[in-house]
Design an enzyme around this catalytic site. Structure first.
Site, PDB file in Angstrom:
ATOM      1  N   SER A  67       0.798  -1.236   0.000  1.00 56.46           N
ATOM      2  CA  SER A  67       0.000   0.000   0.000  1.00 56.46           C
ATOM      3  C   SER A  67       0.826   1.280   0.000  1.00 56.46           C
ATOM      4  O   SER A  67       0.262   2.360  -0.172  1.00 56.46           O
ATOM      5  CB  SER A  67      -0.935   0.015   1.208  1.00 56.46           C
ATOM      6  OG  SER A  67      -2.029  -0.829   0.953  1.00 56.46           O
ATOM      7  N   LYS A  70       0.386   3.484  -2.906  1.00 51.06           N
ATOM      8  CA  LYS A  70      -0.779   4.378  -3.041  1.00 51.06           C
ATOM      9  C   LYS A  70      -0.376   5.853  -2.970  1.00 51.06           C
ATOM     10  O   LYS A  70      -1.033   6.708  -3.556  1.00 51.06           O
ATOM     11  CB  LYS A  70      -1.808   4.065  -1.938  1.00 51.06           C
ATOM     12  CG  LYS A  70      -2.441   2.678  -2.070  1.00 51.06           C
ATOM     13  CD  LYS A  70      -3.223   2.317  -0.815  1.00 51.06           C
ATOM     14  CE  LYS A  70      -3.873   0.944  -0.927  1.00 51.06           C
ATOM     15  NZ  LYS A  70      -4.474   0.501   0.355  1.00 51.06           N
ATOM     16  N   TYR A 194      -3.648  -2.251 -10.160  1.00 54.33           N
ATOM     17  CA  TYR A 194      -3.532  -2.131  -8.698  1.00 54.33           C
ATOM     18  C   TYR A 194      -2.666  -3.253  -8.105  1.00 54.33           C
ATOM     19  O   TYR A 194      -1.764  -2.992  -7.299  1.00 54.33           O
ATOM     20  CB  TYR A 194      -4.940  -2.130  -8.079  1.00 54.33           C
ATOM     21  CG  TYR A 194      -4.924  -2.141  -6.569  1.00 54.33           C
ATOM     22  CD1 TYR A 194      -4.625  -0.981  -5.854  1.00 54.33           C
ATOM     23  CD2 TYR A 194      -5.170  -3.311  -5.857  1.00 54.33           C
ATOM     24  CE1 TYR A 194      -4.590  -0.994  -4.468  1.00 54.33           C
ATOM     25  CE2 TYR A 194      -5.132  -3.335  -4.479  1.00 54.33           C
ATOM     26  CZ  TYR A 194      -4.846  -2.183  -3.790  1.00 54.33           C
ATOM     27  OH  TYR A 194      -4.792  -2.202  -2.416  1.00 54.33           O
ATOM     28  N   TYR A 246      -4.544   3.741   8.322  1.00 57.40           N
ATOM     29  CA  TYR A 246      -5.918   3.258   8.464  1.00 57.40           C
ATOM     30  C   TYR A 246      -6.481   3.638   9.830  1.00 57.40           C
ATOM     31  O   TYR A 246      -6.315   4.757  10.271  1.00 57.40           O
ATOM     32  CB  TYR A 246      -5.996   1.734   8.196  1.00 57.40           C
ATOM     33  CG  TYR A 246      -5.178   1.343   7.004  1.00 57.40           C
ATOM     34  CD1 TYR A 246      -5.528   1.821   5.739  1.00 57.40           C
ATOM     35  CD2 TYR A 246      -4.028   0.569   7.110  1.00 57.40           C
ATOM     36  CE1 TYR A 246      -4.774   1.500   4.623  1.00 57.40           C
ATOM     37  CE2 TYR A 246      -3.270   0.246   6.001  1.00 57.40           C
ATOM     38  CZ  TYR A 246      -3.653   0.709   4.766  1.00 57.40           C
ATOM     39  OH  TYR A 246      -2.901   0.413   3.673  1.00 57.40           O
ATOM     40  N   VAL A 264       1.193  -3.811   3.791  1.00 61.98           N
ATOM     41  CA  VAL A 264       1.139  -5.110   4.475  1.00 61.98           C
ATOM     42  C   VAL A 264       2.384  -5.967   4.223  1.00 61.98           C
ATOM     43  O   VAL A 264       2.520  -7.032   4.807  1.00 61.98           O
ATOM     44  CB  VAL A 264      -0.132  -5.938   4.136  1.00 61.98           C
ATOM     45  CG1 VAL A 264      -1.376  -5.331   4.769  1.00 61.98           C
ATOM     46  CG2 VAL A 264      -0.297  -6.159   2.651  1.00 61.98           C
TER      47      VAL A 264
HETATM   48  N1  GLN Z   1      -2.265  -5.255  -1.927  1.00 61.36           N
HETATM   49  C1  GLN Z   1      -2.813  -5.139  -0.620  1.00 61.36           C
HETATM   50  C2  GLN Z   1      -4.318  -5.261  -0.667  1.00 61.36           C
HETATM   51  O1  GLN Z   1      -4.916  -4.681  -1.490  1.00 61.36           O
HETATM   52  C3  GLN Z   1      -2.427  -3.828  -0.035  1.00 61.36           C
HETATM   53  C4  GLN Z   1      -2.954  -3.618   1.353  1.00 61.36           C
HETATM   54  C5  GLN Z   1      -1.986  -2.936   2.266  1.00 61.36           C
HETATM   55  O2  GLN Z   1      -0.775  -2.909   2.039  1.00 61.36           O
HETATM   56  N2  GLN Z   1      -2.494  -2.429   3.355  1.00 61.36           N
HETATM   57  O3  GLN Z   1      -4.914  -5.953   0.115  1.00 61.36           O
END
Ligand code: GLN
Length: 310
Positions: A67, A70, A194, A246, A264
């Site tokens: 993520s 992003k 994505y 988050y 993650v």
């Molecule tokens: N690729 C992961 C997902 O979409 C990214 C989530 C994350 O890093 N928090 O679930």
């Protein structure tokens, strides 16, 4: 007064202090290719606006940025669409998990912010507009190579494939967004881009370099490249501070006091405005899906450098 005369010593102290915590947390296992990563890794890299770099631990071991991507697609999407992007995605904390779907129905397909999965899918849709998925993926990868100043940055196809096979929640979010007409491209194309952006592999050193423009008003201090405008850089930092972890974004602000974005894969990119970009990596996650030891390390670093913005 800040105390960074000897940044290398501070980074070494942080790395030493983390050794006792290595292995804490749970490696993300909902993406099978990530479940195999050794949880005892720890790396840290700090790159300053005045040209210093300090690294320790596994700072040169590449990991899946997930993520954290992003933040960079948001930069690209703002470049494409400008302020009207904020009509399609909000800039409020969500107070829920990164892959939550509940809010999306209540709020009629406008995701709370660009750093939760729903919002990031809208951002990816903007980056994809007018291109095919392969071209959009190549463009994102080239952007990361340029920012990291390293052509070795690339997508891990195994991680992208692994997520494609198991990404049912993301597929649900994307279909939901499409039903609200907040995706313009085919759902499968948006998901493909994505999953590939999330599967970018970078080391802490590469990631800290890549984020440096956010510490310097949108300009890369190494070559004066205008990556984004000062206003957009400020907004991206604001969204990172309020939404980058988050439902634990408040806790991160409380403990670290810097704009940050987790993934993650166990990485976190943090920005010390006008000072430095910092990347940490340790794969074990806390209950909110953020690197447990990574947050501890940033908390320690912020205390030693007094870089908290508060
Ligand atoms: N690729 C992961 C997902 O979409 C990214 C989530 C994350 O890093 N928090 O679930």
């Amino acid at each position: 007064m800040e105390r960074t005369e000897n940044l290398a010593d501070i980074v070494a102290v942080v790395c030493r202090d983390m050794q006792a915590h290595l292995g804490l947390g749970r490696v993300a296992d909902y993406i099978p290719a990530l479940a195999r990563v050794d949880p005892r890794h720890f790396g840290i890299a700090v790159v300053t606006c005045d040209g210093r770099t300090a690294c320790a631990g596994d700072a040169d071991v590449p990991f899946s940025i997930q993520s954290i991507s992003k933040v960079f697609t948001l930069t690209l999407a703002l470049d494409r669409l400008g302020a009207p992007l904020w009509n399609r995605v909000g800039h409020e904390p969500s107070g829920s998990s990164f892959n939550s779907i509940v809010q999306l129905e209540r709020e009629k397909g406008i995701p709370r912010n660009p750093l939760i999965n729903a919002g990031a899918l809208v951002v990816t849709d903007v980056v994809l507009a007018g291109r095919d998925p392969a071209a959009a993926i190549a463009e994102i990868a080239a952007f990361m190579q340029a920012r990291a100043d390293d052509p070795a940055v690339s997508v891990d196809p195994e991680v992208a494939g692994s997520e494609e096979q198991t990404g049912f929640r993301n597929a649900s979010l994307a279909n939901f967004l499409r039903a609200f007409e907040n995706l313009q491209n085919p759902v499968t194309d948006v998901l493909e881009v994505y999953f590939n952006q999330c599967a970018l592999r970078m080391s802490c050193r590469q990631l800290a370099r890549a984020g440096l423009f956010l510490a310097h008003g949108g300009i890369d201090p190494r070559n004066d490249a205008k990556v984004t405008t000062p206003v957009r850089a400020r907004r991206i930092n604001a969204v990172m501070m309020t939404c980058g972890h988050y439902d634990a974004s408040g806790d991160f602000a409380f403990r670290v006091g810097l704009p940050g974005k987790s993934g993650v894969g166990g990485g976190i990119l943090a920005i010390a405005p006008h000072r430095a970009a910092i990347a940490v990596w340790s794969p074990g996650l806390n209950a909110s899906g953020n690197s447990l030891v990574g947050v501890l390390a940033l908390e320690r670093l912020a205390a030693l450098t007094r870089w908290s913005v508060f």
